[in-house]
Design a protein around this motif. Structure first.
Motif, PDB file in Angstrom:
ATOM      1  N   ALA A  63     -10.605   3.825  -1.036  1.00  0.00           N
ATOM      2  CA  ALA A  63     -11.457   2.667  -0.571  1.00  0.00           C
ATOM      3  C   ALA A  63     -11.106   2.388   0.680  1.00  0.00           C
ATOM      4  N   ALA A  64      -9.990   1.919   1.145  1.00  0.00           N
ATOM      5  CA  ALA A  64      -9.725   1.779   2.532  1.00  0.00           C
ATOM      6  C   ALA A  64      -9.746   2.807   3.277  1.00  0.00           C
ATOM      7  N   VAL A  65      -9.387   4.293   3.020  1.00  0.00           N
ATOM      8  CA  VAL A  65      -9.681   5.308   3.969  1.00  0.00           C
ATOM      9  C   VAL A  65     -11.196   5.489   3.864  1.00  0.00           C
ATOM     10  N   ASP A  66     -11.872   5.538   3.097  1.00  0.00           N
ATOM     11  CA  ASP A  66     -13.273   5.627   3.298  1.00  0.00           C
ATOM     12  C   ASP A  66     -14.019   4.449   4.002  1.00  0.00           C
ATOM     13  N   ALA A  67     -13.406   3.391   4.155  1.00  0.00           N
ATOM     14  CA  ALA A  67     -14.211   2.436   5.043  1.00  0.00           C
ATOM     15  C   ALA A  67     -13.345   2.307   6.479  1.00  0.00           C
ATOM     16  N   ALA A  68     -12.617   3.300   6.685  1.00  0.00           N
ATOM     17  CA  ALA A  68     -12.123   3.179   8.173  1.00  0.00           C
ATOM     18  C   ALA A  68     -13.082   3.554   9.034  1.00  0.00           C
ATOM     19  N   SER A  69     -12.728   3.237  10.330  1.00  0.00           N
ATOM     20  CA  SER A  69     -13.482   3.807  11.239  1.00  0.00           C
ATOM     21  C   SER A  69     -12.699   4.943  12.141  1.00  0.00           C
ATOM     22  N   GLY A  70     -13.453   6.180  11.993  1.00  0.00           N
ATOM     23  CA  GLY A  70     -13.045   7.595  12.469  1.00  0.00           C
ATOM     24  C   GLY A  70     -11.968   7.895  11.341  1.00  0.00           C
ATOM     25  N   ARG A  71     -11.018   8.494  11.637  1.00  0.00           N
ATOM     26  CA  ARG A  71      -9.949   9.271  10.791  1.00  0.00           C
ATOM     27  C   ARG A  71      -8.718   8.254  11.041  1.00  0.00           C
ATOM     28  N   PRO A  72      -8.417   7.709   9.774  1.00  0.00           N
ATOM     29  CA  PRO A  72      -7.201   6.770   9.971  1.00  0.00           C
ATOM     30  C   PRO A  72      -5.874   7.385   9.889  1.00  0.00           C
ATOM     31  N   MET A  73      -4.727   6.791  10.208  1.00  0.00           N
ATOM     32  CA  MET A  73      -3.443   7.065   9.715  1.00  0.00           C
ATOM     33  C   MET A  73      -2.947   6.366   8.465  1.00  0.00           C
ATOM     34  N   VAL A  74      -2.633   6.896   7.374  1.00  0.00           N
ATOM     35  CA  VAL A  74      -2.193   6.265   6.316  1.00  0.00           C
ATOM     36  C   VAL A  74      -0.744   6.211   6.041  1.00  0.00           C
ATOM     37  N   VAL A  75      -0.217   4.861   5.987  1.00  0.00           N
ATOM     38  CA  VAL A  75       1.125   4.533   5.914  1.00  0.00           C
ATOM     39  C   VAL A  75       1.623   4.269   4.500  1.00  0.00           C
ATOM     40  N   GLY A  76       2.786   4.929   4.150  1.00  0.00           N
ATOM     41  CA  GLY A  76       3.238   4.413   2.572  1.00  0.00           C
ATOM     42  C   GLY A  76       4.556   4.072   2.857  1.00  0.00           C
ATOM     43  N   HIS A  77       5.025   3.021   2.012  1.00  0.00           N
ATOM     44  CA  HIS A  77       6.351   2.398   2.061  1.00  0.00           C
ATOM     45  C   HIS A  77       6.815   2.772   0.716  1.00  0.00           C
ATOM     46  N   SER A  78       8.091   3.315   0.765  1.00  0.00           N
ATOM     47  CA  SER A  78       8.879   3.423  -0.502  1.00  0.00           C
ATOM     48  C   SER A  78       8.279   4.334  -1.645  1.00  0.00           C
ATOM     49  N   ALA A  79       8.058   3.802  -2.901  1.00  0.00           N
ATOM     50  CA  ALA A  79       7.272   4.472  -3.793  1.00  0.00           C
ATOM     51  C   ALA A  79       5.790   4.934  -3.383  1.00  0.00           C
ATOM     52  N   ALA A  80       5.293   3.848  -2.366  1.00  0.00           N
ATOM     53  CA  ALA A  80       3.750   4.083  -2.100  1.00  0.00           C
ATOM     54  C   ALA A  80       3.643   5.466  -1.193  1.00  0.00           C
ATOM     55  N   CYS A  81       4.771   6.062  -0.729  1.00  0.00           N
ATOM     56  CA  CYS A  81       4.725   7.231  -0.027  1.00  0.00           C
ATOM     57  C   CYS A  81       4.020   8.361  -0.833  1.00  0.00           C
ATOM     58  N   THR A  82       4.113   8.054  -2.036  1.00  0.00           N
ATOM     59  CA  THR A  82       3.290   9.080  -3.076  1.00  0.00           C
ATOM     60  C   THR A  82       1.574   8.646  -2.599  1.00  0.00           C
ATOM     61  N   LEU A  83       1.441   7.421  -2.821  1.00  0.00           N
ATOM     62  CA  LEU A  83      -0.034   6.993  -2.857  1.00  0.00           C
ATOM     63  C   LEU A  83      -0.451   7.543  -1.529  1.00  0.00           C
ATOM     64  N   ALA A  84       0.131   7.536  -0.154  1.00  0.00           N
ATOM     65  CA  ALA A  84      -0.247   7.985   0.959  1.00  0.00           C
ATOM     66  C   ALA A  84      -0.730   9.369   0.896  1.00  0.00           C
ATOM     67  N   TRP A  85       0.485  10.164   0.096  1.00  0.00           N
ATOM     68  CA  TRP A  85       0.256  11.642   0.123  1.00  0.00           C
ATOM     69  C   TRP A  85      -1.009  11.882  -0.769  1.00  0.00           C
ATOM     70  N   LEU A  86      -1.082  11.101  -1.785  1.00  0.00           N
ATOM     71  CA  LEU A  86      -2.218  11.351  -2.713  1.00  0.00           C
ATOM     72  C   LEU A  86      -3.538  11.016  -1.888  1.00  0.00           C
ATOM     73  N   ALA A  87      -3.613  10.106  -0.992  1.00  0.00           N
ATOM     74  CA  ALA A  87      -4.723   9.808  -0.025  1.00  0.00           C
ATOM     75  C   ALA A  87      -5.252  11.197   0.543  1.00  0.00           C
ATOM     76  N   ALA A  88      -4.063  11.940   1.244  1.00  0.00           N
ATOM     77  CA  ALA A  88      -3.967  13.269   2.039  1.00  0.00           C
ATOM     78  C   ALA A  88      -4.649  14.123   1.053  1.00  0.00           C
ATOM     79  N   ASP A  89      -4.309  14.126   0.055  1.00  0.00           N
ATOM     80  CA  ASP A  89      -4.716  15.178  -0.966  1.00  0.00           C
ATOM     81  C   ASP A  89      -6.199  15.096  -1.368  1.00  0.00           C
ATOM     82  N   ALA A  90      -6.718  13.914  -1.636  1.00  0.00           N
ATOM     83  CA  ALA A  90      -7.879  13.641  -1.956  1.00  0.00           C
ATOM     84  C   ALA A  90      -8.852  13.702  -0.462  1.00  0.00           C
ATOM     85  N   ARG A  91      -8.413  13.425   0.599  1.00  0.00           N
ATOM     86  CA  ARG A  91      -9.145  13.232   1.914  1.00  0.00           C
ATOM     87  C   ARG A  91      -8.423  14.057   2.986  1.00  0.00           C
ATOM     88  N   PRO A  92      -8.135  15.532   2.666  1.00  0.00           N
ATOM     89  CA  PRO A  92      -7.310  16.227   3.758  1.00  0.00           C
ATOM     90  C   PRO A  92      -8.021  16.317   5.086  1.00  0.00           C
TER      91      PRO A  92
END
Length: 230
Positions: free
Chosen positions: A56-85
């Protein structure tokens, strides 16, 4: 550039409070995410719920965002890349690595009453917590939010090979870029080993640099954002 910020286990969006003004001063729009089950009061949140919040945060972004994940949430950031490459401009991974398809998200510590509480500092003694003084440790532990079982035991599902086209910057806090490169070369980081563009950068900190080195974190993220050409 919009920069989506996702904290790791036991953290809500306030983990980035000191990074946010630094990023704004550098000309970017930081978007810290409070994940379901980690700050919104939900105790039944699932990994899918957390992925949906990030998307939802990626979709609401202006333009193409950078997604930053910390620690375990690195997987969440990567899942965002998988869903919105095609939508994610770059992924920045701070102090962690993406899990592989089929892995549990963060099945690391004992559950209590359906959630995974902060286990205390024992597992993090050494480089992880070396830059946290006693006051900072007490604050962290007091604010730590137990992670719902549906999140920690959630199964990671990656489906789109175009995720490997998304540029990655690996920010190395409690380990060095040389160590991370060794793990890459040894095949210990299979998702990153297949990524087509991975940069490794160093930061002299423990596992939570957004709290102990916020200005430096912001600088590294701003440099990574600039390199996307956006």
């Amino acid at each position: 550039m919009d920069i989506v910020l996702i904290g790791g286990l036991w953290l809500d969006g306030s983990a980035w409070d000191e990074v946010v003004p630094e990023l704004r001063a550098l000309g970017h729009r930081p978007v810290p995410v409070t994940l379901p089950g980690q700050g919104d009061g939900s105790v039944s949140a699932t990994l899918d719920d957390q992925v949906a919040a990030v998307l939802a945060a990626v979709d609401a972004a202006s333009g193409r965002p950078m997604v930053v994940g910390h620690s375990a949430a690195c997987t969440l950031a990567w899942l965002a890349a998988d869903a919105r490459p095609e939508q994610v401009a770059k992924v920045a991974l701070v102090g962690g690595f993406p899990a592989a398809d089929g892995d549990r998200y963060a099945d690391f510590f004992e559950l209590k009453d359906g959630a995974m509480p902060f286990p205390g500092w024992g597992p993090f003694e050494g480089p992880d917590s070396a830059d946290l003084d006693e006051e900072a440790r007490l604050r962290f532990a007091a604010a730590a939010i137990p992670v719902p079982e549906g999140v920690s035991k959630g199964v990671v599902r990656l489906t789109d090979e175009r995720r490997w086209d998304v540029p990655v910057v690996l920010v190395c806090p409690e380990y060095t870029p040389a160590q991370a490169q060794e793990w890459l070369d040894a095949g210990d980081l299979p998702e990153l080993a297949r990524a087509k563009h991975v940069d490794l950068v160093d930061i002299d900190s423990g596992h939570w640099p957004m709290m102990t080195r916020p200005a430096e974190v912001a600088r590294l993220l701003a440099e990574a954002a600039a390199e996307t050409g956006s």
